[in-house]
Design a protein around this motif. Structure first.
Motif, mmCIF file in Angstrom:
data_model
loop_
_atom_site.group_PDB
_atom_site.id
_atom_site.type_symbol
_atom_site.label_atom_id
_atom_site.label_comp_id
_atom_site.label_asym_id
_atom_site.label_seq_id
_atom_site.Cartn_x
_atom_site.Cartn_y
_atom_site.Cartn_z
ATOM 1 N N CYS A 381 64.506 78.753 38.139
ATOM 2 C CA CYS A 381 63.923 79.671 37.378
ATOM 3 C C CYS A 381 64.994 80.311 36.209
ATOM 4 O O CYS A 381 64.499 80.874 35.464
ATOM 5 N N LEU A 382 66.181 80.105 36.570
ATOM 6 C CA LEU A 382 67.406 80.891 35.913
ATOM 7 C C LEU A 382 68.117 79.762 35.350
ATOM 8 O O LEU A 382 69.314 79.606 35.994
ATOM 9 N N PRO A 383 67.987 79.134 34.347
ATOM 10 C CA PRO A 383 68.718 78.030 33.889
ATOM 11 C C PRO A 383 70.062 78.128 33.298
ATOM 12 O O PRO A 383 70.967 77.271 32.910
ATOM 13 N N GLU A 384 70.365 79.682 32.835
ATOM 14 C CA GLU A 384 71.572 79.994 32.209
ATOM 15 C C GLU A 384 72.707 80.198 32.708
ATOM 16 O O GLU A 384 73.435 81.139 32.707
ATOM 17 N N TYR A 385 72.769 79.610 34.016
ATOM 18 C CA TYR A 385 74.107 79.782 34.880
ATOM 19 C C TYR A 385 75.296 78.803 34.273
ATOM 20 O O TYR A 385 75.053 77.993 33.458
ATOM 21 N N MET A 386 76.231 79.201 35.045
ATOM 22 C CA MET A 386 77.544 78.612 34.570
ATOM 23 C C MET A 386 78.113 77.758 35.874
ATOM 24 O O MET A 386 77.759 78.405 37.026
ATOM 25 N N GLY A 387 78.652 76.760 35.821
ATOM 26 C CA GLY A 387 78.984 75.804 36.895
ATOM 27 C C GLY A 387 77.916 74.775 36.929
ATOM 28 O O GLY A 387 77.247 74.235 36.156
ATOM 29 N N SER A 388 77.851 74.231 38.336
ATOM 30 C CA SER A 388 77.135 73.246 38.423
ATOM 31 C C SER A 388 76.224 73.222 39.749
ATOM 32 O O SER A 388 76.513 73.906 40.793
ATOM 33 N N ILE A 389 74.795 72.817 39.547
ATOM 34 C CA ILE A 389 73.910 72.794 40.877
ATOM 35 C C ILE A 389 73.387 71.526 40.729
ATOM 36 O O ILE A 389 72.652 71.321 39.910
ATOM 37 N N ARG A 390 73.520 70.931 41.749
ATOM 38 C CA ARG A 390 73.138 69.249 41.801
ATOM 39 C C ARG A 390 72.066 69.383 43.035
ATOM 40 O O ARG A 390 72.490 69.668 44.271
ATOM 41 N N VAL A 391 71.072 68.601 42.813
ATOM 42 C CA VAL A 391 70.109 68.217 43.849
ATOM 43 C C VAL A 391 70.329 66.725 44.024
ATOM 44 O O VAL A 391 69.785 65.795 43.121
ATOM 45 N N ASP A 392 70.948 66.200 45.047
ATOM 46 C CA ASP A 392 71.327 64.879 45.464
ATOM 47 C C ASP A 392 72.416 64.687 44.054
ATOM 48 O O ASP A 392 73.233 65.500 44.215
ATOM 49 N N ASN A 393 72.076 63.638 43.238
ATOM 50 C CA ASN A 393 73.204 63.485 42.304
ATOM 51 C C ASN A 393 72.611 64.099 40.879
ATOM 52 O O ASN A 393 73.148 63.665 39.776
ATOM 53 N N ARG A 394 71.568 64.786 40.892
ATOM 54 C CA ARG A 394 71.176 65.083 39.626
ATOM 55 C C ARG A 394 71.237 66.566 39.177
ATOM 56 O O ARG A 394 70.989 67.584 39.999
ATOM 57 N N GLU A 395 71.597 66.960 38.221
ATOM 58 C CA GLU A 395 72.182 68.328 37.624
ATOM 59 C C GLU A 395 70.649 69.023 37.594
ATOM 60 O O GLU A 395 69.741 68.660 36.985
ATOM 61 N N LEU A 396 70.690 70.348 38.138
ATOM 62 C CA LEU A 396 69.565 71.229 37.893
ATOM 63 C C LEU A 396 68.927 71.190 36.558
ATOM 64 O O LEU A 396 67.702 71.434 36.221
ATOM 65 N N ARG A 397 69.994 71.562 35.908
ATOM 66 C CA ARG A 397 69.272 71.811 34.155
ATOM 67 C C ARG A 397 68.917 70.749 33.879
ATOM 68 O O ARG A 397 67.977 70.864 32.880
ATOM 69 N N ASP A 398 68.682 69.387 34.374
ATOM 70 C CA ASP A 398 67.989 68.223 33.799
ATOM 71 C C ASP A 398 66.788 68.149 34.302
ATOM 72 O O ASP A 398 66.089 67.259 34.196
#
Length: 539
Positions: A381-398
């Motif tokens: 819901c909030l894609p404007e974060y800094m850093g990295s959040i990955r679900v398995d090997n996929r970045e959440l922003r993608d």
């Protein structure tokens, strides 16, 4: 505006066809009146009776067709209003989570209600009135031409005058329409806020403020509408003065032609009516055009027209149909040095964690430390974060949020329920067996409460669950989440309104599901409770 008229062109064409028939019959009735009046002048009783009887029949037909025309007109307006509401809904669906919440709910409610009412009053009704006036003017001109060419020439001069005058007021009417939209939207939002905060004002003995603010909001709704209406009235009055001058010139011309024997003396009656129809029609056209111009800002608020809204719908459907869903999480969610700010106000700073598949995790800490924000980050819901959040090997922003929501369920701190049955609030319209629903009810400790309700699963919960206790609302939300079988469950203080016995029962049920990845937010946990989790993170 015209995209909606085009979308329902068949219904609009049928309505306009009836208008043309009615206008033609009314002009024809005036021609028959001339014949009837001429019979009196010629002292021909047979001619008078014949044309008078024919005239009565024509008027019976006119009144009968008027009801049919009204039916088709109301039906197409209903269809176009529904189409606008559907487009508004689809435009809202395309907004991001944060984009949707940038405006108060009252603003959206105003679009669905007040804006549609204004569009109907300022656009649809004037459009059809304008079409009818145009057809009446055309038929009247043709009828006058059959009497004498000079009447046509005078009609053309009148037409130019009456159609040119309204252009002087176009810009002013558009500005008034824009102001009306803005002020009424703000007032609706204010009223919604007052109704939501009714209990607070009562508990603090501030009922007078409720009355005072309601009065102000009410006037904020009525004042711009009043201003728009009286300006239209003054403009209409001015146009009426021009109209009556033109009409008198037509009558004078008919009188001269009749006295000289160039046209029938009976034309003094019917011809005068034709001139009146012509002048009134031109005046109505001028006012209707002004009204439609004041409705322009309402259509400008619709950032997508019918064609675009179809594209939105196709886009949503293709996402499901073409298999754009993410694969079920295999490893887990990894957060590395994640930071987030609300309007430059830091909420999370450099947070790192790993949530493995099937693990049971708790986030604890004081209010405002970012626990709920962290869950919304994982929801996309909030894609404007800094850093990295990955679900398995996929970045959440993608990932698109819709893709994440196929495998994540979220139980908010403030549970929302629709004003329908418990069954509908749990299933949300999807097909489930009674056994599946009952299993979710057992896991959420709600089955005993249902046994004491006369209607069971068919119990109406009331507006936002007003017929249920806070604990029952939370358990309905938990049952809803479990029924949809998520692989990841995010719980934001989901048992805060429950007694300790039911809270422990639900917690144990959630912790016992080996395939479920559970991330639970709480203000605090006892030492015994912390032992039940894979890991507890303190923010």
């Amino acid at each position: 505006m015209f995209c909606y008229l085009k979308k329902y062109w068949k219904e609009n064409t049928l309505t306009i066809l009836f208008m043309m028939i009615l206008s033609g019959l009314q002009v024809g009735a005036n021609m028959l009146m001339m014949r009837s009046f001429q019979g009196i002048i010629d002292r021909n009783m047979y001619q008078f009776m014949f044309w008078t009887l024919f005239l009565v029949i024509i008027w019976f037909v006119i009144y009968g067709l008027t009801g049919v025309e009204t039916f088709f007109r109301c039906r197409v307006i209903r269809a176009m209003n529904n189409a606008i509401r559907q487009d508004i809904a689809e435009i809202l669906l395309k907004k991001s989570y944060r984009g949707f919440h940038e405006q108060p709910v009252g603003e959206y409610l105003s679009q669905f209600t007040n804006d549609i009412t204004q569009i109907e009053n300022l656009a649809w009704n004037p459009f059809f009135d304008c079409i009818r006036s145009v057809v009446t003017v055309i038929f009247s001109i043709v009828a006058l031409l059959t009497l004498h060419w000079s009447l046509l020439a005078a009609s053309l001069v009148t037409t130019v005058i009456m159609l040119s005058a309204p252009k002087l007021f176009y810009q002013q009417m558009e500005q008034l329409g824009s102001v009306c939209i803005q002020e009424q939207s703000e007032a609706v939002s204010r009223l919604k806020e007052l109704l939501t905060g009714y209990d607070v004002l009562c508990f603090f003995n501030q009922k007078q403020r409720f009355i005072q603010d309601t009065r102000q909001a009410s006037d904020q709704i009525e004042k711009p509408k009043f201003r728009l209406t009286y300006v239209k009235g003054f403009v209409g009055a001015g146009m009426g003065c021009v109209n009556i001058v033109c009409q008198m010139l037509h009558v004078a011309l008919i009188g001269v032609l009749s006295v000289r024997g160039i046209i029938l003396q009976g034309a003094l009656t019917g011809g005068g009516n034709l001139c009146g129809n012509l002048s009134a029609g031109l005046g109505n056209i001028a006012q209707d055009v002004l009204s439609i111009s004041s409705a322009k800002p309402y259509f400008e608020k619709l950032s997508a027209h019918t064609g675009k809204s179809v594209e939105i719908q196709i886009e949503i459907e293709e996402e499901v149909i073409t298999g754009m869903r993410m694969k079920t999480m295999q490893n887990g969610i990894t957060m590395n040095n994640v930071s987030f700010c609300y309007e430059k106000k830091p909420v999370l700073q450099g947070f790192s964690a790993c949530f493995e598949k099937g693990g049971k995790y708790a986030l604890i800490g004081p209010s405002g430390c970012g626990k709920s924000t962290l869950l919304k980050l994982m929801l996309g819901c909030l894609p404007e974060y800094m850093g990295s959040i990955r679900v398995d090997n996929r970045e959440l922003r993608d990932c698109r949020p819709e893709q994440l929501w196929h495998q994540i369920s979220y139980i908010e701190q403030d549970v929302f329920l629709f004003n329908s049955t418990i069954w509908d609030n749990i299933t949300l319209g999807r097909e489930f067996t009674r056994e599946q629903v009952w299993k979710a009810l057992q896991d959420s400790a709600l089955e005993n409460d249902l046994l004491s309700m006369p209607d069971g699963l068919d119990t109406i919960v009331g507006e936002n669950g007003g017929n249920l206790s806070g604990g029952q609302k939370q358990r309905v939300a938990i049952a809803r989440a479990l029924l949809h079988n998520p692989s990841i469950l995010l719980v934001d203080e989901g048992t805060s309104a429950l007694d300790q016995e039911n809270a422990d029962r639900i917690e144990k049920s959630l912790l016992s599901k080996p395939e479920l990845t559970l991330i639970l937010v709480s203000h605090h946990l006892s030492s015994e409770q912390k032992k039940r989790f894979t890991q507890v993170f303190t923010l």
